[in-house]
Motif scaffolding. Structure first.
Motif, PDB file in Angstrom:
ATOM      1  N   HIS A  16       0.856  -1.193   0.000  1.00 49.47           N
ATOM      2  CA  HIS A  16       0.000   0.000   0.000  1.00 49.47           C
ATOM      3  C   HIS A  16       0.890   1.241   0.000  1.00 49.47           C
ATOM      4  N   PRO A  17       0.619   2.221  -0.861  1.00 48.36           N
ATOM      5  CA  PRO A  17       1.451   3.432  -0.937  1.00 48.36           C
ATOM      6  C   PRO A  17       1.564   4.185   0.389  1.00 48.36           C
ATOM      7  N   ALA A  18       0.563   4.091   1.233  1.00 49.43           N
ATOM      8  CA  ALA A  18       0.606   4.790   2.527  1.00 49.43           C
ATOM      9  C   ALA A  18       1.722   4.264   3.423  1.00 49.43           C
ATOM     10  N   SER A  19       2.198   3.057   3.171  1.00 48.14           N
ATOM     11  CA  SER A  19       3.325   2.530   3.959  1.00 48.14           C
ATOM     12  C   SER A  19       4.511   3.483   3.880  1.00 48.14           C
ATOM     13  N   PHE A  20       4.744   4.000   2.690  1.00 45.63           N
ATOM     14  CA  PHE A  20       5.889   4.887   2.489  1.00 45.63           C
ATOM     15  C   PHE A  20       5.562   6.326   2.879  1.00 45.63           C
ATOM     16  N   ILE A  21       4.332   6.717   2.745  1.00 46.15           N
ATOM     17  CA  ILE A  21       3.908   8.056   3.187  1.00 46.15           C
ATOM     18  C   ILE A  21       3.991   8.166   4.708  1.00 46.15           C
ATOM     19  N   HIS A  22       3.670   7.078   5.406  1.00 43.72           N
ATOM     20  CA  HIS A  22       3.681   7.069   6.875  1.00 43.72           C
ATOM     21  C   HIS A  22       5.091   7.001   7.458  1.00 43.72           C
ATOM     22  N   GLY A  23       6.108   6.754   6.635  1.00 50.36           N
ATOM     23  CA  GLY A  23       7.474   6.807   7.136  1.00 50.36           C
ATOM     24  C   GLY A  23       8.313   5.559   6.953  1.00 50.36           C
ATOM     25  N   CYS A  24       7.759   4.484   6.407  1.00 52.46           N
ATOM     26  CA  CYS A  24       8.552   3.284   6.116  1.00 52.46           C
ATOM     27  C   CYS A  24       9.426   3.539   4.900  1.00 52.46           C
ATOM     28  N   THR A  25      10.553   2.876   4.864  1.00 49.57           N
ATOM     29  CA  THR A  25      11.377   2.870   3.668  1.00 49.57           C
ATOM     30  C   THR A  25      11.756   1.425   3.364  1.00 49.57           C
ATOM     31  N   SER A  26      12.081   1.174   2.118  1.00 51.62           N
ATOM     32  CA  SER A  26      12.513  -0.148   1.675  1.00 51.62           C
ATOM     33  C   SER A  26      13.341   0.048   0.419  1.00 51.62           C
ATOM     34  N   LYS A  27      14.285  -0.847   0.195  1.00 56.59           N
ATOM     35  CA  LYS A  27      15.102  -0.752  -1.016  1.00 56.59           C
ATOM     36  C   LYS A  27      14.306  -1.096  -2.260  1.00 56.59           C
ATOM     37  N   ASN A  28      13.164  -1.774  -2.078  1.00 54.46           N
ATOM     38  CA  ASN A  28      12.368  -2.223  -3.211  1.00 54.46           C
ATOM     39  C   ASN A  28      10.893  -1.979  -2.914  1.00 54.46           C
ATOM     40  N   LYS A  29      10.224  -1.219  -3.751  1.00 63.03           N
ATOM     41  CA  LYS A  29       8.800  -0.926  -3.563  1.00 63.03           C
ATOM     42  C   LYS A  29       7.911  -1.794  -4.461  1.00 63.03           C
ATOM     43  N   GLU A  30       8.518  -2.703  -5.186  1.00 63.45           N
ATOM     44  CA  GLU A  30       7.780  -3.599  -6.069  1.00 63.45           C
ATOM     45  C   GLU A  30       6.986  -4.620  -5.245  1.00 63.45           C
ATOM     46  N   PRO A  31       5.982  -5.270  -5.850  1.00 60.90           N
ATOM     47  CA  PRO A  31       5.234  -6.307  -5.138  1.00 60.90           C
ATOM     48  C   PRO A  31       6.148  -7.403  -4.583  1.00 60.90           C
ATOM     49  N   ILE A  32       5.705  -8.025  -3.509  1.00 57.47           N
ATOM     50  CA  ILE A  32       6.474  -9.068  -2.829  1.00 57.47           C
ATOM     51  C   ILE A  32       6.018 -10.427  -3.367  1.00 57.47           C
ATOM     52  N   ALA A  33       6.929 -11.161  -3.971  1.00 53.85           N
ATOM     53  CA  ALA A  33       6.615 -12.460  -4.557  1.00 53.85           C
ATOM     54  C   ALA A  33       6.499 -13.528  -3.472  1.00 53.85           C
ATOM     55  N   HIS A  34       5.840 -14.623  -3.803  1.00 51.40           N
ATOM     56  CA  HIS A  34       5.731 -15.769  -2.899  1.00 51.40           C
ATOM     57  C   HIS A  34       7.130 -16.263  -2.519  1.00 51.40           C
ATOM     58  N   LEU A  35       7.327 -16.530  -1.245  1.00 55.82           N
ATOM     59  CA  LEU A  35       8.586 -16.992  -0.653  1.00 55.82           C
ATOM     60  C   LEU A  35       9.697 -15.932  -0.684  1.00 55.82           C
ATOM     61  N   GLU A  36       9.329 -14.687  -0.917  1.00 56.22           N
ATOM     62  CA  GLU A  36      10.300 -13.581  -0.879  1.00 56.22           C
ATOM     63  C   GLU A  36      10.264 -12.917   0.489  1.00 56.22           C
ATOM     64  N   GLU A  37      11.434 -12.487   0.919  1.00 57.17           N
ATOM     65  CA  GLU A  37      11.570 -11.744   2.175  1.00 57.17           C
ATOM     66  C   GLU A  37      11.805 -10.283   1.820  1.00 57.17           C
ATOM     67  N   ARG A  38      11.101  -9.371   2.503  1.00 53.97           N
ATOM     68  CA  ARG A  38      11.257  -7.942   2.231  1.00 53.97           C
ATOM     69  C   ARG A  38      11.592  -7.231   3.539  1.00 53.97           C
ATOM     70  N   VAL A  39      12.587  -6.375   3.491  1.00 53.67           N
ATOM     71  CA  VAL A  39      13.014  -5.618   4.665  1.00 53.67           C
ATOM     72  C   VAL A  39      12.446  -4.207   4.575  1.00 53.67           C
ATOM     73  N   PHE A  40      11.815  -3.777   5.655  1.00 56.65           N
ATOM     74  CA  PHE A  40      11.294  -2.420   5.793  1.00 56.65           C
ATOM     75  C   PHE A  40      12.029  -1.757   6.948  1.00 56.65           C
ATOM     76  N   TYR A  41      12.295  -0.477   6.800  1.00 60.00           N
ATOM     77  CA  TYR A  41      12.947   0.295   7.856  1.00 60.00           C
ATOM     78  C   TYR A  41      11.952   1.323   8.375  1.00 60.00           C
ATOM     79  N   LEU A  42      11.777   1.333   9.691  1.00 60.40           N
ATOM     80  CA  LEU A  42      10.846   2.248  10.338  1.00 60.40           C
ATOM     81  C   LEU A  42      11.632   3.282  11.121  1.00 60.40           C
ATOM     82  N   PRO A  43      11.045   4.459  11.348  1.00 58.14           N
ATOM     83  CA  PRO A  43      11.743   5.474  12.136  1.00 58.14           C
ATOM     84  C   PRO A  43      12.075   4.953  13.544  1.00 58.14           C
TER      85      PRO A  43
END
Length: 72
Positions: A16-43
């Motif tokens: 959801h775009p609001a994830s990044f508006i609310h302050g999360c960051t990630s190296k990749n904003k593309e959809p998360i594939a099955h069995l993929e791990e995604r790292v998000f950084y929060l303030p």
């Protein structure tokens, strides 16, 4: 804070775009594939509030990760 999400749903998940508006960051904003791990950084000083919607086969799954503060 570093938050790691692992997609074990068997489906692709859009972010959801609001994830990044609310302050999360990630190296990749593309959809998360099955069995993929995604790292998000929060303030610093926050923890993740996570919500997921299932819009069915046509629009798929969507995840919102919103940094939340503990004001106690």
């Amino acid at each position: 804070m570093k938050f790691v999400y692992f997609n074990d749903t068997g489906r692709t998940i859009t972010i959801h775009p609001a994830s990044f508006i609310h302050g999360c960051t990630s190296k990749n904003k593309e959809p998360i594939a099955h069995l993929e791990e995604r790292v998000f950084y929060l303030p610093e000083g926050t923890y993740p509030f996570v919500k997921m919607w299932d819009y069915g086969e046509e629009r798929g799954l969507q995840i919102l990760i919103s940094p939340t503060r503990d004001d106690c």
